[in-house]
Design an enzyme around this catalytic site. Structure first.
Site, PDB file in Angstrom:
ATOM      1  N   GLY A 168       0.828  -1.212   0.000  1.00 36.20           N
ATOM      2  CA  GLY A 168       0.000   0.000   0.000  1.00 36.20           C
ATOM      3  C   GLY A 168       0.857   1.254   0.000  1.00 36.20           C
ATOM      4  N   GLY A 192       7.494  -6.876  -6.761  1.00 38.10           N
ATOM      5  CA  GLY A 192       6.720  -7.823  -7.554  1.00 38.10           C
ATOM      6  C   GLY A 192       5.820  -7.156  -8.589  1.00 38.10           C
ATOM      7  N   THR A 221       9.867 -11.642  -6.762  1.00 42.29           N
ATOM      8  CA  THR A 221       8.655 -12.382  -6.433  1.00 42.29           C
ATOM      9  C   THR A 221       9.024 -13.788  -6.020  1.00 42.29           C
ATOM     10  OG1 THR A 221       6.906 -13.669  -7.493  1.00 42.29           O
ATOM     11  CG2 THR A 221       8.389 -12.525  -8.965  1.00 42.29           C
ATOM     12  N   ASP A 223       7.021 -16.009  -5.448  1.00 45.20           N
ATOM     13  CA  ASP A 223       6.054 -16.913  -6.084  1.00 45.20           C
ATOM     14  C   ASP A 223       6.415 -17.245  -7.537  1.00 45.20           C
ATOM     15  OD1 ASP A 223       4.713 -16.663  -3.733  1.00 45.20           O
ATOM     16  OD2 ASP A 223       3.043 -15.492  -4.526  1.00 45.20           O
ATOM     17  N   GLY A 267       2.575 -19.177  -2.508  1.00 45.62           N
ATOM     18  CA  GLY A 267       2.125 -19.255  -3.892  1.00 45.62           C
ATOM     19  C   GLY A 267       0.693 -18.788  -3.945  1.00 45.62           C
ATOM     20  N   TYR A 379       6.527 -18.142   6.291  1.00 46.20           N
ATOM     21  CA  TYR A 379       7.368 -16.963   6.551  1.00 46.20           C
ATOM     22  C   TYR A 379       8.817 -17.352   6.817  1.00 46.20           C
ATOM     23  CZ  TYR A 379       3.178 -14.145   6.522  1.00 46.20           C
ATOM     24  OH  TYR A 379       2.030 -13.517   6.117  1.00 46.20           O
ATOM     25  N   MET A 380       9.039 -18.571   7.317  1.00 47.77           N
ATOM     26  CA  MET A 380      10.430 -19.005   7.539  1.00 47.77           C
ATOM     27  C   MET A 380      11.164 -19.131   6.204  1.00 47.77           C
ATOM     28  SD  MET A 380      10.025 -21.809  10.503  1.00 47.77           S
ATOM     29  CE  MET A 380      11.777 -21.944  10.697  1.00 47.77           C
ATOM     30  N   ILE A 381      10.423 -19.561   5.184  1.00 48.73           N
ATOM     31  CA  ILE A 381      11.035 -19.740   3.868  1.00 48.73           C
ATOM     32  C   ILE A 381      11.383 -18.396   3.243  1.00 48.73           C
ATOM     33  CG2 ILE A 381      10.424 -20.391   1.487  1.00 48.73           C
ATOM     34  CD1 ILE A 381       9.087 -22.879   2.754  1.00 48.73           C
ATOM     35  N   ARG A 382      10.518 -17.408   3.501  1.00 44.24           N
ATOM     36  CA  ARG A 382      10.699 -16.104   2.871  1.00 44.24           C
ATOM     37  C   ARG A 382      11.790 -15.269   3.550  1.00 44.24           C
ATOM     38  NH1 ARG A 382       5.474 -12.275   2.033  1.00 44.24           N
ATOM     39  NH2 ARG A 382       6.112 -11.582   4.087  1.00 44.24           N
TER      40      ARG A 382
HETATM   41  N1  ATP Z   1      -1.691  -1.134  -9.875  1.00 47.63           N
HETATM   42  C1  ATP Z   1      -0.821  -0.508  -9.069  1.00 47.63           C
HETATM   43  N2  ATP Z   1      -0.435   0.765  -9.329  1.00 47.63           N
HETATM   44  C2  ATP Z   1       0.445   1.398  -8.533  1.00 47.63           C
HETATM   45  N3  ATP Z   1       0.987   0.854  -7.429  1.00 47.63           N
HETATM   46  C3  ATP Z   1       0.656  -0.389  -7.117  1.00 47.63           C
HETATM   47  C4  ATP Z   1      -0.269  -1.138  -7.910  1.00 47.63           C
HETATM   48  N4  ATP Z   1      -0.423  -2.363  -7.333  1.00 47.63           N
HETATM   49  C5  ATP Z   1       0.368  -2.356  -6.236  1.00 47.63           C
HETATM   50  N5  ATP Z   1       1.015  -1.178  -6.105  1.00 47.63           N
HETATM   51  C6  ATP Z   1       1.935  -0.794  -5.036  1.00 47.63           C
HETATM   52  O1  ATP Z   1       3.120  -1.586  -5.127  1.00 47.63           O
HETATM   53  C7  ATP Z   1       3.579  -1.960  -3.843  1.00 47.63           C
HETATM   54  C8  ATP Z   1       3.736  -3.454  -3.742  1.00 47.63           C
HETATM   55  O2  ATP Z   1       2.550  -4.110  -4.200  1.00 47.63           O
HETATM   56  P1  ATP Z   1       2.118  -5.542  -3.643  1.00 47.63           P
HETATM   57  O3  ATP Z   1       1.917  -5.461  -2.178  1.00 47.63           O
HETATM   58  O4  ATP Z   1       0.985  -6.003  -4.468  1.00 47.63           O
HETATM   59  O5  ATP Z   1       3.400  -6.444  -3.803  1.00 47.63           O
HETATM   60  P2  ATP Z   1       4.143  -6.935  -5.101  1.00 47.63           P
HETATM   61  O6  ATP Z   1       5.013  -5.878  -5.622  1.00 47.63           O
HETATM   62  O7  ATP Z   1       3.155  -7.495  -6.061  1.00 47.63           O
HETATM   63  O8  ATP Z   1       5.074  -8.051  -4.484  1.00 47.63           O
HETATM   64  P3  ATP Z   1       4.638  -9.504  -3.957  1.00 47.63           P
HETATM   65  O9  ATP Z   1       3.226  -9.750  -4.377  1.00 47.63           O
HETATM   66  O10 ATP Z   1       5.594 -10.423  -4.613  1.00 47.63           O
HETATM   67  O11 ATP Z   1       4.825  -9.455  -2.504  1.00 47.63           O
HETATM   68  C9  ATP Z   1       2.591  -1.393  -2.835  1.00 47.63           C
HETATM   69  O12 ATP Z   1       3.128  -0.238  -2.258  1.00 47.63           O
HETATM   70  C10 ATP Z   1       1.354  -1.106  -3.670  1.00 47.63           C
HETATM   71  O13 ATP Z   1       0.606   0.003  -3.177  1.00 47.63           O
HETATM   72  O1  F6P Z   2       1.650 -11.742   4.629  1.00 47.51           O
HETATM   73  P1  F6P Z   2       2.227 -10.840   3.600  1.00 47.51           P
HETATM   74  O2  F6P Z   2       3.460 -10.155   4.004  1.00 47.51           O
HETATM   75  O3  F6P Z   2       1.233  -9.887   3.039  1.00 47.51           O
HETATM   76  O4  F6P Z   2       2.705 -11.741   2.386  1.00 47.51           O
HETATM   77  C1  F6P Z   2       2.070 -12.900   1.967  1.00 47.51           C
HETATM   78  C2  F6P Z   2       2.161 -13.022   0.475  1.00 47.51           C
HETATM   79  O5  F6P Z   2       3.385 -12.590  -0.035  1.00 47.51           O
HETATM   80  C3  F6P Z   2       3.892 -13.506  -0.975  1.00 47.51           C
HETATM   81  O6  F6P Z   2       5.000 -14.139  -0.389  1.00 47.51           O
HETATM   82  C4  F6P Z   2       4.320 -12.799  -2.232  1.00 47.51           C
HETATM   83  O7  F6P Z   2       5.358 -11.919  -1.901  1.00 47.51           O
HETATM   84  C5  F6P Z   2       2.775 -14.488  -1.238  1.00 47.51           C
HETATM   85  O8  F6P Z   2       3.226 -15.772  -1.507  1.00 47.51           O
HETATM   86  C6  F6P Z   2       1.982 -14.396   0.021  1.00 47.51           C
HETATM   87  O9  F6P Z   2       0.613 -14.608  -0.234  1.00 47.51           O
HETATM   88 MG    MG Z   3       2.230  -9.413  -6.160  1.00 42.04          MG
END
Ligand code: ATP
Ligand code: F6P
Ligand code: MG
Length: 492
Positions: A168, A192, A221, A223, A267, A379-382
């Site tokens: 966020g 990601g 990522t 995943d 995943g 979470y241990m894996i991450r």
């Molecule tokens: N469509 C979007 N446009 C702009 N910012 C975004 C969008 N989607 C997500 N973000 C921002 O990118 C950051 C990371 O997003 P998110 O929590 O979905 O993780 P991620 O980058 O997909 O990594 P992962 O899913 O592997 O943990 C956050 O700060 C989120 O607000």
């Molecule tokens: O609990 P958190 O920190 O939001 O992350 C959980 C998610 O993050 C991931 O590890 C992707 O980064 C997913 O596999 C899992 O769903």
């Molecule tokens: Mg993501």
């Protein structure tokens, strides 16, 4: 939160050539700032690189997306090869770089941070590098963390990210204001699919304002859900670490009567960790992933299979990816549609739910007493540091990102395509998620290693083929020749 689509998208740079050759090129600062000065790359005076025969990447080098071709195939899509260029668009003392990490943790984050700092400093003589604290929101709500080779020394041996991360808090205007106000001109964004969408919108806004700022994404990522690239950093480490949980489940299962070891792995939408951990382990009897629907009751269902395995073997090991069977869990628990701060669906705990269901079934429906050990190591894996191969991989990613930004490339993500580092336009990375293709050979290899039922009806298989998903990239050297392989499977 300003949505990513707040700025109008710049046109993709596509170059076509003979025999169906297509280059999906990435933006360059000179596209919208044509009068920029260039400088000789300082690497040409670096003694470490003096031995390399052709150190600078040829401007015409591109990498094909598909490497399995037929005699009459068009040449297809290509990406620009990453690496150092003879000319750079920044003088070392002009560079003010920043690094941000966003989204969930992943082994290797610290390695990428360390290597970006090291590459900027040691290869290009850059000294102004800052870490943005705590993800995107850190741009406008926190002080920066100065990053020097001394600060990052040894961080690759630690899990997590030394600059912090978050979900966020994405505010496009505030982020670009902060970049502009601080005079930052290279932005390295590690994250990601969500992060890369945000990075793409930052690039668009930077371009709209006409700033000389290179925006480069580094895909992260655990995943492995980012498309185009061979695999994501941290994935190998995650699969390796998952072995420890699977081994524990196996030891428990073997040592106790009628025992089931159940392991939940990460995943969210893509079951790569579960599939590869299963294939690597050989102790797993059943692997459940989000891409392959399953059912519990009746002929061909999971309960029937468990009963059979327990009767035959006295124990079994099940691996379930966290996103598997979410529709079944939601139906049974009537859970609400919660979202995290980034808008991702908060998943129900399929591991706990499955444990309850299996125990309930054996208690009510059978004479058999079973013992179930549920292990949730997610979470241990991450949180572990990356292994040796991920460290090398992360180093290459970081170096490619730095070479790209110094050479003026922007609006792109870096990553390996068939083992070659490339600059890939953001839209290719964000348009869809990489998923396990269950009509691909890799999933079949997995099924044949566990001997589990596929849980698929002919209708399911036809639907999967109709979706025309691309072949699983990871380690699958054979492109799916959809027609033949799938047709044969339906007939069977
Ligand atoms: N469509 C979007 N446009 C702009 N910012 C975004 C969008 N989607 C997500 N973000 C921002 O990118 C950051 C990371 O997003 P998110 O929590 O979905 O993780 P991620 O980058 O997909 O990594 P992962 O899913 O592997 O943990 C956050 O700060 C989120 O607000
Ligand atoms: O609990 P958190 O920190 O939001 O992350 C959980 C998610 O993050 C991931 O590890 C992707 O980064 C997913 O596999 C899992 O769903
Ligand atoms: Mg993501």
């Amino acid at each position: 939160m300003s949505p990513a689509k707040a700025t109008a998208l710049s046109e993709p740079k596509v170059v076509t050539g003979d025999h169906g050759y297509v280059l999906e090129d990435v933006p360059h600062l000179s596209d919208y700032k044509p009068d920029l000065l260039t400088y000789p790359n300082p690497l040409q005076d670096n003694p470490a690189y003096a031995v390399v025969k052709q150190y600078f990447v040829d401007m015409d080098d591109t990498v094909p997306q598909q490497i399995v071709v037929h005699v009459d195939s068009p040449r297809g899509i290509h990406f620009r090869r990453a690496g150092p260029r003879e000319k750079v668009y920044f003088k070392p003392d002009e560079v003010h770089a920043c690094i941000v990490t966003c989204g969930g943790l992943c082994p290797g984050l610290n390695t990428v941070i360390r290597e970006i700092v090291g590459s900027l400093h040691d290869m290009y003589g850059v000294t102004r590098i800052e870490g943005i604290e705590g993800g995107y929101r850190g741009f406008y709500s926190r002080n920066t963390i100065p990053l020097t080779p001394k600060v990052v020394n040894g961080i690759h041996k630690r899990g997590g990210t030394i600059i912090g991360t978050s979900r966020g808090g994405y505010d496009n205007k505030k982020i670009v204001n902060s970049i502009e106000d601080r005079g930052i001109n290279q932005v390295y964004i590690i994250g990601g699919d969500g992060t890369q969408k945000g990075a793409s919108a930052i690039y668009e806004e930077v371009r709209r304002r006409g700033l000389k700022v290179a925006v480069v994404g580094i895909p992260k990522t655990i995943d492995n859900d980012i498309p185009v690239i061979d695999k994501s950093f941290g994935f190998d480490t995650a699969v390796e670490e998952a072995q420890r949980a699977i081994n524990a489940a196996h030891v428990e299962a073997e040592s106790n009567e009628n025992c089931i070891g159940l392991v939940k792995l990460m995943g969210r939408n893509s079951g790569f960790i579960a599939m590869y951990a299963t294939l690597a382990s050989r102790d797993v009897d059943c692997c459940l992933i989000p891409e392959s629907p399953f059912y519990l009751e009746g002929p061909g269902g999971l309960f029937e299979y468990i009963e059979r395995r327990i009767k035959e073997n006295g124990h079994m090991v099940i691996v379930v990816a966290e996103g598997a069977g979410q529709d079944l869990v939601a139906e049974s628990l009537r859970t609400t549609d919660n979202k995290d701060a980034s808008g991702n669906k908060v998943l129900d705990d399929v591991g706990w739910w499955l444990s309850q269901k299996i125990k309930g079934h054996f208690k009510k429906q059978t004479q058999m007493e079973i013992n179930l050990k549920y292990i949730d190591p997610t979470y241990m894996i991450r949180a572990v540091p990356s292994n040796a191969s991920d460290n090398v991989y992360s180093t290459l990613l970081a170096q490619s990102a730095v070479h790209g930004a110094m050479a003026g490339y922007t609006g792109c993500t870096v990553g390996p395509v068939h083992g070659r580092e490339c600059y890939i336009p953001f839209y290719r990375i964000t348009e869809k998620q990489n998923k396990v293709v269950i009509t691909d050979r890799m999933w079949a290899r997995m099924l044949s290693s566990t001997n589990q039922p596929s849980f698929l009806s002919t209708k399911d298989i036809i639907e999967s083929i109709m979706e025309e998903a691309p072949p699983t990239q990871l380690l699958d050297d054979q492109v799916t020749d959809n027609g033949l392989v799938n047709e044969k499977r339906i007939v069977c």
